[in-house]
Motif scaffolding. Structure first.
Motif, PDB file in Angstrom:
ATOM      1  N   ILE A 171       0.879  -1.178   0.000  1.00 29.55           N
ATOM      2  CA  ILE A 171       0.000   0.000   0.000  1.00 29.55           C
ATOM      3  C   ILE A 171       0.911   1.221   0.000  1.00 29.55           C
ATOM      4  N   TYR A 172       0.708   2.094  -0.985  1.00 24.75           N
ATOM      5  CA  TYR A 172       1.583   3.250  -1.130  1.00 24.75           C
ATOM      6  C   TYR A 172       0.751   4.523  -1.225  1.00 24.75           C
ATOM      7  N   PHE A 173       1.313   5.582  -0.678  1.00 20.60           N
ATOM      8  CA  PHE A 173       0.649   6.882  -0.763  1.00 20.60           C
ATOM      9  C   PHE A 173       1.586   7.842  -1.495  1.00 20.60           C
ATOM     10  N   THR A 174       1.062   8.456  -2.535  1.00 20.54           N
ATOM     11  CA  THR A 174       1.870   9.379  -3.332  1.00 20.54           C
ATOM     12  C   THR A 174       1.209  10.742  -3.305  1.00 20.54           C
ATOM     13  N   THR A 175       1.991  11.770  -3.104  1.00 19.11           N
ATOM     14  CA  THR A 175       1.393  13.098  -3.197  1.00 19.11           C
ATOM     15  C   THR A 175       2.083  13.890  -4.289  1.00 19.11           C
ATOM     16  N   ILE A 176       1.266  14.566  -5.089  1.00 17.50           N
ATOM     17  CA  ILE A 176       1.788  15.388  -6.166  1.00 17.50           C
ATOM     18  C   ILE A 176       1.313  16.809  -5.874  1.00 17.50           C
ATOM     19  N   PRO A 177       2.184  17.617  -5.269  1.00  8.44           N
ATOM     20  CA  PRO A 177       1.754  18.967  -4.901  1.00  8.44           C
ATOM     21  C   PRO A 177       1.420  19.770  -6.155  1.00  8.44           C
ATOM     22  N   ALA A 222      -0.178  23.526  -6.589  1.00  6.72           N
ATOM     23  CA  ALA A 222      -0.778  24.721  -5.994  1.00  6.72           C
ATOM     24  C   ALA A 222      -1.722  25.428  -6.962  1.00  6.72           C
ATOM     25  N   GLN A 223      -1.644  25.078  -8.256  1.00  4.43           N
ATOM     26  CA  GLN A 223      -2.471  25.803  -9.222  1.00  4.43           C
ATOM     27  C   GLN A 223      -3.949  25.426  -9.128  1.00  4.43           C
ATOM     28  N   PHE A 224      -4.243  24.262  -8.539  1.00  2.00           N
ATOM     29  CA  PHE A 224      -5.643  23.812  -8.514  1.00  2.00           C
ATOM     30  C   PHE A 224      -6.371  24.304  -7.274  1.00  2.00           C
ATOM     31  N   LYS A 225      -7.654  24.509  -7.415  1.00  2.00           N
ATOM     32  CA  LYS A 225      -8.483  24.935  -6.289  1.00  2.00           C
ATOM     33  C   LYS A 225      -9.103  23.745  -5.577  1.00  2.00           C
ATOM     34  N   THR A 226      -8.731  22.554  -6.027  1.00  2.00           N
ATOM     35  CA  THR A 226      -9.317  21.335  -5.485  1.00  2.00           C
ATOM     36  C   THR A 226      -8.224  20.385  -5.029  1.00  2.00           C
ATOM     37  N   ASN A 227      -8.620  19.376  -4.261  1.00  2.00           N
ATOM     38  CA  ASN A 227      -7.751  18.238  -3.968  1.00  2.00           C
ATOM     39  C   ASN A 227      -8.427  16.995  -4.529  1.00  2.00           C
ATOM     40  N   LEU A 228      -7.660  16.243  -5.279  1.00  2.00           N
ATOM     41  CA  LEU A 228      -8.165  14.994  -5.826  1.00  2.00           C
ATOM     42  C   LEU A 228      -7.485  13.843  -5.102  1.00  2.00           C
ATOM     43  N   LEU A 229      -8.295  12.925  -4.570  1.00  2.00           N
ATOM     44  CA  LEU A 229      -7.752  11.724  -3.945  1.00  2.00           C
ATOM     45  C   LEU A 229      -8.209  10.521  -4.753  1.00  2.00           C
ATOM     46  N   GLY A 230      -7.300   9.603  -5.011  1.00  2.00           N
ATOM     47  CA  GLY A 230      -7.677   8.391  -5.733  1.00  2.00           C
ATOM     48  C   GLY A 230      -7.102   7.174  -5.039  1.00  2.00           C
ATOM     49  N   ILE A 231      -7.915   6.118  -4.882  1.00  2.00           N
ATOM     50  CA  ILE A 231      -7.386   4.834  -4.409  1.00  2.00           C
ATOM     51  C   ILE A 231      -7.430   3.906  -5.611  1.00  2.00           C
ATOM     52  N   HIS A 232      -6.272   3.378  -5.977  1.00  2.00           N
ATOM     53  CA  HIS A 232      -6.188   2.531  -7.171  1.00  2.00           C
ATOM     54  C   HIS A 232      -5.794   1.117  -6.754  1.00  2.00           C
ATOM     55  N   LEU A 233      -6.651   0.152  -7.074  1.00  2.00           N
ATOM     56  CA  LEU A 233      -6.354  -1.246  -6.772  1.00  2.00           C
ATOM     57  C   LEU A 233      -5.806  -1.878  -8.048  1.00  2.00           C
ATOM     58  N   VAL A 234      -4.570  -2.324  -7.997  1.00  2.00           N
ATOM     59  CA  VAL A 234      -3.932  -2.901  -9.183  1.00  2.00           C
ATOM     60  C   VAL A 234      -4.007  -4.419  -9.068  1.00  2.00           C
ATOM     61  N   LEU A 235      -4.605  -5.055 -10.078  1.00  2.00           N
ATOM     62  CA  LEU A 235      -4.905  -6.489 -10.018  1.00  2.00           C
ATOM     63  C   LEU A 235      -4.523  -7.169 -11.330  1.00  2.00           C
ATOM     64  N   PRO A 236      -4.316  -8.488 -11.275  1.00  2.00           N
ATOM     65  CA  PRO A 236      -4.124  -9.187 -12.555  1.00  2.00           C
ATOM     66  C   PRO A 236      -5.432  -9.163 -13.349  1.00  2.00           C
ATOM     67  N   LEU A 237      -5.312  -9.186 -14.656  1.00  2.00           N
ATOM     68  CA  LEU A 237      -6.489  -9.159 -15.522  1.00  2.00           C
ATOM     69  C   LEU A 237      -6.789 -10.600 -15.917  1.00  2.00           C
ATOM     70  N   ILE A 249      -2.417   4.958  -3.523  1.00  2.00           N
ATOM     71  CA  ILE A 249      -3.271   6.102  -3.202  1.00  2.00           C
ATOM     72  C   ILE A 249      -2.543   7.345  -3.700  1.00  2.00           C
ATOM     73  N   ILE A 250      -3.265   8.168  -4.447  1.00  2.00           N
ATOM     74  CA  ILE A 250      -2.607   9.343  -5.029  1.00  2.00           C
ATOM     75  C   ILE A 250      -3.385  10.607  -4.684  1.00  2.00           C
ATOM     76  N   HIS A 251      -2.661  11.616  -4.217  1.00  2.00           N
ATOM     77  CA  HIS A 251      -3.251  12.915  -3.924  1.00  2.00           C
ATOM     78  C   HIS A 251      -2.676  13.948  -4.887  1.00  2.00           C
ATOM     79  N   VAL A 252      -3.550  14.720  -5.534  1.00  2.00           N
ATOM     80  CA  VAL A 252      -3.108  15.816  -6.394  1.00  2.00           C
ATOM     81  C   VAL A 252      -3.804  17.082  -5.918  1.00  2.00           C
ATOM     82  N   GLY A 253      -3.035  18.082  -5.532  1.00  3.41           N
ATOM     83  CA  GLY A 253      -3.692  19.330  -5.140  1.00  3.41           C
ATOM     84  C   GLY A 253      -2.823  20.211  -4.287  1.00  3.41           C
TER      85      GLY A 253
END
Lengths: 426, 427
Positions: A15-21, A23-38, A206-210
Motif C-alpha cells: 500500500i503506497y501513498f503518493t502526493t503530487i503537490p 498549488a495551481q488547482f483549487k481542489t484536492n483529488l484523492l484516488g485509491i487505485h487497486l492494481v490487479l491481474p487481468l 493512493i494518489i493525492h493531487v492538489g
C-alpha cells in the motif's frame, strides 16, 4: 533526472501513498487505485464492485444520503473507474473536493474527503456480509445495460472490436466491462466476496493531487489501511510481442451511413523500450496531429475519410489507426493509410513534418499537469510502468529523437488486425 | 484603450477587461502557476443566427442552415494553405467549434504564445473563399453530418427540439443538412463573415501563463477594425405549445434513449436570462437530481439508471428544461416526473436541500476555475451573454428558495414533449 517528481511512501504491505503537490488547482483529488491481474474469471466482479462502492457507505447507506453528503461538501465529486493497463487491471475510486481555503465555513474538506474515500472502499453497505440487494440489482442491471450499449457509439465500438480481435486470448483482450453471463450469475454475496478478494490481494496505490497539505490525509489513510491483514500477490508482467501469422480480419454490419475502419499493428516497443520515444514521434508524424500525414493526405487531399487518427498504446506496444470512411471507399482508404505508413518506414517524411510533430508532442506532455485527473493518471502510469519521469523529462527525451529512429520505429510495426464496421448490404 | 481590472472577493480572483476602440472586448486572466495558455477568439454568431438584417428598415434575410459552421471550417483555409500549418510552426494545439449561438477559434500552448496569438488573430481576420474550396468542403461537412446521423445521443436531442419548436432555428442541426449546405457559395460566406465577424461582435479571451501587456501589444498590432455594424434578429415568436408532445424513431441502440423537454420562453434581459438558468438548474437538482428522493425512487424502481441527467439547454432565443437518459419505459418516467413537479408545487421545497444545492453550485463554479481552458471559456461565455464572469457568480449566489419555487409553474404538461429512440426490431 534531477529530482524525484513525486513523493511515494509505503503505508502498509503493498500500500503506497503518493502526493503530487499542485498549488495551481483549487481542489484536492484523492484516488485509491487497486492494481490487479487481468483474468477472465475476475474481470466481471472487478467491473461490478466499484459501481456498488461508489453508491454509498455504511454512514450514508442510500444514494440520496450519500449524494447529499457530497453536496454539503460543496458539490464534491465521487466516482469510480476501471482501466486496463497492459495485462493488468486498475480499479479506482476517487473523490475530488474544493480545497479547505475555499470552504465558506472553514470545513476541513481534504481530511473529510480522505475519511469518506476510505469508507467507500472499506465500509460499504453490508447486510450479513453481502452487499445491499437493491444497490446490487441496480448496478448489476446498469453494467449489463452498459455492455449492451457498447454498440451505440460506433467509433468506439469498432476500435474495441479491433482490439479484442488483435489480442485474442491475451488478458489485454478482455473487456473491462466484464461479461454478461458472469455478471448475471453474481449475487450480492458473491460480489461482496470479490470485494474482499480485491482488498486482500491488490496492490494499492493512493494518489493525492492538489494544493492541500497531504500529511493529515496520509495519516487517515495510514490509520485506516495499515491494520488490514492482506495477502497481495505478485502482479504479472505485461507480455509485449510482435505476434505472428496472417493478418486477422473482422467485419460487422449495422444500419449506419458511415463505415469505421480500424487497423491494429503490433511491435515490441513497451514502456521501458529505448524505442518508445521514437515510436511516439512516429505516431505523431503519421496520425497524431492536424498536420499529420494521415490527416493531410488521406482526409484533406484525398477526402477519403472524415477522421483518420493514429494512437499508440505503450503498455502493449500496439499502434491503432481508426477512421470514418464512406462504405464504398474502404479499400481505397485502407490502401492510402498503409501507403502513408510505408512512406514512414522508408523515411519519406520531411524535417518539417518531424519538427511539427515534435512541437505538438512536447505541447501535449507539457500540458499534462493542467488538470488534476490527467496529472493523477499520468503519475499512476509512471508508477505502474516502474519509471519516474516528469513530463519535462519526457520532453528532453523526445527532443533527442532523430528522423532515422522514427523510420526505424515505423519499421518495427507489423500489421496484425483489420476490422471494418460498415452498412448492411442492400 | 479602456482597461479595467475586475475582481471578486468571494473567489479572490481577478482579470483584466479591455474594450478596444474597434469594439473588440479583450479578457485577460494571467494564471502564472499553470504551464499552458489558452486563447479563444470568438464571434457571437452561431447556427441559430441564420435570419437577420443590418438595416433596421429592411426585411429579414434567411440564409441556408449550417452556414455559421461552414464558415468556421472555411476560415481555417487561407490563400497560402491551412491555418493548422501556422500552429504547427509553434506547436500549439488549435481547434474551433460552432455552437447554437457562438463560433470560437482557439489554441492551447505551452511555448511560443506570442507567435500563436498572432496566428490566431491573422487567420480569423483573413477570410478566403473560392467556389472550388467551397465545393470541396461540402463533401467534408457532408461526412460530418452523416457521422452525427449515426449518433443516437445527438438524434434523441434533435428529435426533441423538432417536437418542441415550430420555427425556431435551434431545431436544426448545427452543421445543417446535406441539402442546405449545398446552397452555400463563396458570396454568402463573405456576406456572413462581414456581418458577424465585425470586431464589435467579437471577444478575445486568454487565460494561463502569459504577460498581459505583451499580449495587448500584439493584439493592437494585429487587429483589422471595420465600421461597427448593428445586427437585428427577429423577435421570439415561438408558440407556447409544442409541435407534438411525443416523437420516436428506431436506431441501432440496445435500450431506449429518451429526452424529455419543457419549452420555456427565455427572459430578455441578459442578467435576468442567466438568473433564470441558474434558478432552473437548482430546480432540476431539487426535483430530480442525485440528492432527490425522486432520483432514488426511480433508480430503485428500475425506471432510470445512473445515466439519468438533466440540463438547462439555453442560448440566444431558446430555453428548454431537459431530462434525459436510458429507460425501458420512458412514458413511466414522464408520468412520475410530472407527479413529482405537482407534489413539490403543493408541498414546497425543503430549505436544507436548497442550501445543499446552492453549496454544490458554488463548488462547481470554483471548480470551474481549476484550469486555464475553463477560465478562458467562462470569461468569453459570460461576456457573450451580456455580463461578466464574476457577475455570474454573484447572480448564482443571490438566488433564493422562493425564486426557485416560482420556476415550477414553467414546467407544465402543455409545454412538454418526449423524444424516444427505440431499439430496432430485428426481424
Amino acid at each position: 533526472m534531477s529530482h524525484q517528481p513525486f513523493h511515494r511512501v509505503p503505508l502498509g504491505e503493498e500500500i503506497y501513498f503518493t502526493t503530487i503537490p499542485a498549488a495551481q488547482f483549487k481542489t484536492n483529488l484523492l484516488g485509491i487505485h487497486l492494481v490487479l491481474p487481468l483474468t477472465r474469471e475476475t474481470i466481471s466482479g472487478c467491473a461490478l464492485v466499484p459501481l456498488i462502492l461508489e453508491q454509498g457507505t455504511a454512514d450514508y447507506p442510500t444514494f440520496q444520503s450519500f449524494s447529499k453528503k457530497l453536496g454539503q461538501m460543496y458539490g464534491a465529486a465521487a466516482g469510480s473507474t476501471v482501466t486496463k493497463q497492459g495485462d493488468r487491471l486498475v480499479v479506482s475510486l476517487h473523490l475530488s473536493a474544493l480545497d479547505d481555503s475555499f470552504a465558506l465555513e472553514g470545513e476541513a474538506l481534504l481530511a473529510e474527503s480522505a475519511k469518506l474515500l476510505c469508507d467507500m472502499l472499506l465500509r460499504p453497505v453490508l447486510k450479513g456480509g453481502a452487499f445491499d440487494d437493491t444497490t446490487f440489482a441496480i448496478q448489476q442491471k446498469y453494467l449489463l445495460d452498459a455492455i449492451e450499449a457498447e454498440i451505440n457509439d460506433k467509433r468506439r465500438y469498432a476500435l474495441q472490436e479491433m482490439v479484442r480481435l488483435l489480442f485474442g486470448d491475451e488478458p489485454a483482450g478482455l473487456s473491462k466491462l466484464g461479461y454478461a453471463e458472469d455478471i448475471r450469475a453474481m449475487t450480492p454475496a458473491s460480489a461482496a466476496d470479490t470485494w474482499r478478494w480485491m482488498l486482500d490481494t491488490a496492490r494499492i496505490e493512493i494518489i493525492h493531487v492538489g494544493r492541500g497539505d497531504a500529511a493529515p490525509a496520509r495519516k487517515i489513510f495510514r490509520d485506516r489501511m495499515a491494520p488490514l491483514i492482506r495477502h497481495p500477490g505478485v502482479l504479472p508482467e505485461t507480455n509485449i510481442h510482435q505476434g505472428s501469422g496472417p493478418v486477422k480480419t473482422g467485419e460487422s454490419r449495422f444500419d449506419v451511413v458511415q463505415a469505421k475502419l480500424c487497423l491494429g499493428f503490433r511491435s515490441e516497443v513497451g514502456p521501458k523500450s529505448p524505442m518508445l520515444d521514437a515510436m511516439r514521434m512516429m505516431t505523431a508524424v503519421l496520425g497524431g496531429t492536424p498536420t499529420s500525414k494521415l490527416f493531410l493526405n488521406v482526409r484533406e487531399k484525398m477526402s477519403l475519410c472524415y477522421y483518420c487518427a493514429a494512437n499508440f498504446d505503450r503498455t502493449k506496444g500496439v499502434l491503432m489507426i481508426d477512421s470514418g470512411v464512406e462504405p464504398d471507399q474502404v479499400e481505397e482508404a485502407k490502401a492510402a493509410i498503409l501507403d502513408q505508413l510505408r512512406q514512414m518506414q522508408e523515411g519519406d517524411f520531411t524535417e518539417t513534418d518531424l519538427t511539427h510533430a515534435r512541437l505538438s508532442v512536447l505541447n501535449t506532455f507539457r500540458s499534462m499537469t493542467e488538470s488534476p485527473y490527467i496529472t493523477g493518471a499520468y503519475y499512476l502510469g509512471q508508477i505502474l510502468d516502474g519509471t519516474a519521469l516528469t513530463p519535462e523529462d519526457q520532453c528532453r527525451r523526445l527532443e533527442a529523437v532523430t528522423a532515422e529512429q522514427v523510420a526505424q520505429a515505423a519499421g518495427m510495426l507489423r500489421l496484425d488486425t483489420v476490422y471494418l464496421l460498415t452498412r448492411e448490404e442492400k | 484603450m479602456n482597461k479595467e481590472i475586475l475582481t471578486n472577493e468571494r473567489l479572490g480572483e481577478q482579470y483584466i477587461r479591455v474594450v478596444h476602440p474597434s469594439g473588440l472586448t479583450i479578457l485577460l486572466c494571467p494564471m502564472p502557476d499553470f504551464a499552458t495558455t489558452y486563447a479563444l477568439f470568438g464571434t457571437n454568431y452561431g447556427s441559430v443566427d441564420n435570419c437577420f438584417k443590418t438595416d433596421p428598415q429592411a426585411e429579414f434575410t434567411k440564409l441556408p442552415d449550417g452556414i455559421a459552421h461552414f464558415l468556421e471550417h472555411k476560415l481555417f483555409e487561407s490563400e497560402d494553405g491551412d491555418a493548422f500549418s501556422l500552429f504547427a510552426e509553434t506547436g500549439a494545439s488549435a481547434n474551433a467549434y460552432t455552437s447554437f449561438d457562438k463560433t470560437c477559434y482557439l489554441f492551447s500552448c505551452t511555448d511560443a504564445f506570442i507567435p500563436s496569438l498572432k496566428a490566431l488573430l491573422t487567420f480569423v481576420q483573413a477570410p478566403y473563399f473560392t467556389q472550388q474550396t467551397v465545393e470541396k468542403e461540402q463533401g467534408i461537412i457532408g461526412q460530418e453530418i452523416r457521422m452525427y446521423e449515426d449518433s443516437p445521443g445527438w438524434q434523441v436531442t434533435f428529435q426533441l427540439l423538432e417536437a418542441l419548436y415550430h420555427d425556431n432555428p435551434v431545431k436544426v442541426d448545427i452543421a445543417g443538412t446535406v441539402e442546405s449546405i449545398a446552397q452555400i457559395d463563396a458570396d454568402l460566406l463573405y456576406r456572413c463573415y462581414h456581418t458577424f465577424y465585425n470586431l464589435s461582435n467579437m471577444v478575445l479571451s486568454i487565460a494561463g501563463k502569459f504577460d498581459p501587456d505583451e499580449a495587448l501589444a500584439v493584439i493592437e498590432e494585429n487587429l483589422k477594425p471595420a465600421e461597427p455594424k448593428p445586427i437585428f434578429f427577429p423577435p421570439y415568436t415561438e408558440p407556447t405549445e409544442p409541435v407534438t408532445s411525443f416523437a420516436q424513431r428506431e436506431m441501432d441502440v440496445s435500450m431506449p434513449l429518451f429526452q424529455l423537454g419543457f419549452k420555456i420562453p427565455p427572459e430578455e434581459e441578459p442578467a435576468a436570462f442567466l438568473r433564470q438558468q441558474y434558478e432552473l438548474e437548482m430546480l432540476h437538482e431539487l426535483l430530480a437530481g442525485t440528492t432527490s428522493s425522486f432520483y432514488e425512487e426511480m433508480l430503485r424502481r428500475g425506471i432510470i439508471n445512473v445515466n439519468f441527467c438533466s440540463e438547462v439547454f439555453a442560448g440566444r432565443g431558446f430555453l428548454t428544461s431537459m431530462f434525459g437518459g436510458e429507460s425501458e419505459d420512458p412514458a413511466a418516467l414522464q408520468q412520475a416526473l410530472l407527479a413529482r413537479i405537482q407534489e413539490v408545487r403543493e408541498k414546497g421545497l425543503d430549505p436544507a436541500d436548497f442550501q445543499c444545492a446552492k453549496n454544490a453550485m458554488y463548488g462547481r463554479m470554483v471548480r470551474g476555475l481549476n484550469d486555464v481552458e475553463n477560465v478562458a471559456t467562462a470569461m468569453l461565455n459570460a461576456r457573450m451573454s451580456g455580463v461578466e464572469l464574476f457577475d455570474t457568480v454573484e447572480i448564482a449566489a443571490s438566488v433564493t428558495l422562493e425564486d426557485v419555487e416560482r420556476r415550477l409553474c414553467q414546467l407544465t404538461p402543455d409545454v412538454m414533449a418526449l423524444s424516444v429512440i427505440r431499439p430496432r426490431s430485428r426481424g
